[in-house]
Design a protein around this motif. Sequence first.
Motif, short mmCIF file in Angstrom:
data_model
loop_
_atom_site.label_atom_id
_atom_site.label_comp_id
_atom_site.label_asym_id
_atom_site.label_seq_id
_atom_site.Cartn_x
_atom_site.Cartn_y
_atom_site.Cartn_z
N SER A 1 0.83 -1.20 0.00
CA SER A 1 0.00 0.00 0.00
C SER A 1 0.87 1.25 0.00
CB SER A 1 -0.92 0.01 1.22
OG SER A 1 -0.16 0.05 2.42
N TRP A 2 0.24 2.37 -0.44
CA TRP A 2 0.87 3.68 -0.42
C TRP A 2 0.38 4.46 0.79
CZ3 TRP A 2 4.32 5.45 -4.13
CH2 TRP A 2 4.41 4.72 -5.32
N ARG A 3 1.16 5.41 1.22
CA ARG A 3 0.71 6.37 2.22
C ARG A 3 1.49 7.67 2.04
NH1 ARG A 3 4.12 7.24 6.44
NH2 ARG A 3 5.88 5.77 6.67
N ILE A 4 0.83 8.77 2.32
CA ILE A 4 1.44 10.09 2.19
C ILE A 4 1.98 10.52 3.55
CG2 ILE A 4 1.05 12.51 1.59
CD1 ILE A 4 -1.10 11.62 -0.33
N SER A 5 3.25 10.87 3.58
CA SER A 5 3.86 11.33 4.82
C SER A 5 3.28 12.68 5.24
CB SER A 5 5.38 11.45 4.64
OG SER A 5 5.99 12.06 5.76
N GLY A 6 3.31 12.94 6.53
CA GLY A 6 2.82 14.23 7.03
C GLY A 6 3.80 15.37 6.81
N GLU A 7 5.00 15.06 6.35
CA GLU A 7 6.02 16.09 6.14
C GLU A 7 5.78 16.83 4.83
OE1 GLU A 7 9.97 17.70 7.41
OE2 GLU A 7 8.00 17.16 8.20
N ILE A 8 5.96 18.14 4.84
CA ILE A 8 5.83 18.98 3.65
C ILE A 8 7.08 19.84 3.54
CG2 ILE A 8 4.49 20.73 2.42
CD1 ILE A 8 2.03 19.82 3.89
N ARG B 1 11.53 13.29 7.98
CA ARG B 1 11.78 14.73 8.02
C ARG B 1 12.71 15.09 6.87
NH1 ARG B 1 8.00 14.49 10.68
NH2 ARG B 1 7.64 15.20 12.81
N PHE B 2 12.55 16.30 6.35
CA PHE B 2 13.40 16.74 5.26
C PHE B 2 14.35 17.83 5.75
CE2 PHE B 2 10.73 20.45 5.07
CZ PHE B 2 11.52 21.42 4.47
N HIS B 3 15.46 18.01 5.05
CA HIS B 3 16.30 19.18 5.25
C HIS B 3 16.96 19.53 3.93
CE1 HIS B 3 18.83 15.68 6.21
NE2 HIS B 3 19.86 16.37 5.74
N LEU B 4 17.39 20.76 3.80
CA LEU B 4 17.99 21.26 2.58
C LEU B 4 19.50 21.31 2.71
CD1 LEU B 4 15.52 24.21 1.85
CD2 LEU B 4 15.49 21.92 0.87
N LEU B 5 20.19 20.93 1.64
CA LEU B 5 21.64 20.92 1.62
C LEU B 5 22.14 21.74 0.44
CD1 LEU B 5 22.32 17.10 2.17
CD2 LEU B 5 22.40 18.90 3.91
N THR B 6 23.36 22.21 0.57
CA THR B 6 24.03 22.84 -0.56
C THR B 6 24.48 21.75 -1.51
OG1 THR B 6 24.82 24.64 0.85
CG2 THR B 6 25.93 24.33 -1.28
N SER B 7 24.23 21.93 -2.78
CA SER B 7 24.54 20.88 -3.76
C SER B 7 25.97 20.99 -4.26
CB SER B 7 23.59 20.98 -4.95
OG SER B 7 23.91 20.01 -5.92
N ALA B 8 26.54 19.83 -4.59
CA ALA B 8 27.81 19.80 -5.31
C ALA B 8 27.52 19.72 -6.80
CB ALA B 8 28.64 18.59 -4.86
#
Length: 394
Positions: free
Chosen positions: A218-225, A266-273
């Motif tokens: 099954s699929w489920r949508i995470s609560g994180e946005i 949980r998500f976080h943003l990183l500087t890309s190489a």
Amino acid sequence: MFIIGSSIKYLKEEKKNNFFPRLQCEKMDRGKNRTNFYASKNSQIYKDLKDIIRENALPYLPAKSLYRCLGVCRDWKLQISTPFFAHNQSNSFLSISGFFYQTQAGMPSFMSLDPMAYGIPDPSLKFLPEPVDVRSSCNGLLCCQGRTGYKAYYVCNPVTKHWEKLPKPEADHGPDPAVVLVFNPSLLNFTADYQLICAFPSDLDGYEFEIYSSGKRSWRISGEICFSDCKIMPKSGIHVNGTVYWKTVETRMEAGIIAFDLNSERFHLLTSAVGPLGIRNGKLYSAYARGQSLVVSALSNTHSNTMQMRSNARTWKEMQPRINLDISLPASPSTRYGYSNGGVKFIGGDVVLLVRGSRFYCYDMKKKASENLGEVDFDTKAGIVGYVNSLVEL
């Protein structure tokens, strides 16, 4: 067959080194009551060479080489045909074997790093019930998406032609979904438990994450946005140690990376190489070429963007010294806010895939040599997916 040849050479040397000590022991034991203690303790010495290779070398061979070994003898054929052997091989052989290449309108094709050792019976994947687009790959499994109806997802092993059709997702993933297949072989689990992670545009101006579990079907949508004005590059996703990473399209500020932790969700943003993302030695890497230099960087600090000003902490650490390529790539113009990837299309393990014009080259960082993989009808928007030649069972 290199592994078998090396094993035979090693075993011959071992047998030669152990012959004279064993002969002396037999002379000293003449007239005495012999026991089976010595034989049982060193039982591996008295095994036939073919039995030792069958038990200790075969699981480390790729799938195509194993099919070639079916004709060696009846014992090898029975060994390779068992589900336990397929499970063992999927845990033992994890090397990049080639690449699936597909233009936007064309059928999938396969570029093998060694046609004699690595291969699949149907590179165009016509065994699936409909034409598909290759989306992602992980440790021998391939994720594809149908082109008709609601564009269902399929997970398959192109070696065995076994496949599963996934149920329809709850969310609309868009025409070019940023989907990543996650599969980690386990010695304790005979079933291929995998996940599919898709970052899709949210109605709240950002990205949400939908997760498919093969165990729950099954699929489920995470609560994180993820609230961000960045745009994910669909074919850039990679899974490394419980975290999925996607590159974002370069904006007025800079290119970045969205990282989604599967444990905490949980998500976080990183500087890309610069260059594509890949996994090497259990870490996230990126690579780009500049002329005859290959620049490879590893993710070293995921919290550098929260450090105090003038801190020496850097998100990425460049490998030193830079690698000198044995081919010359044309100079690529720098982008507005950084350098282009210079022809690097893939990095994974010790393999780097390079493109010059319409010709592909594979550079082996261990051998420090490149190999010409041939010429294709090159499309800058084509999908290129690394693949492991595995017997993993669905």
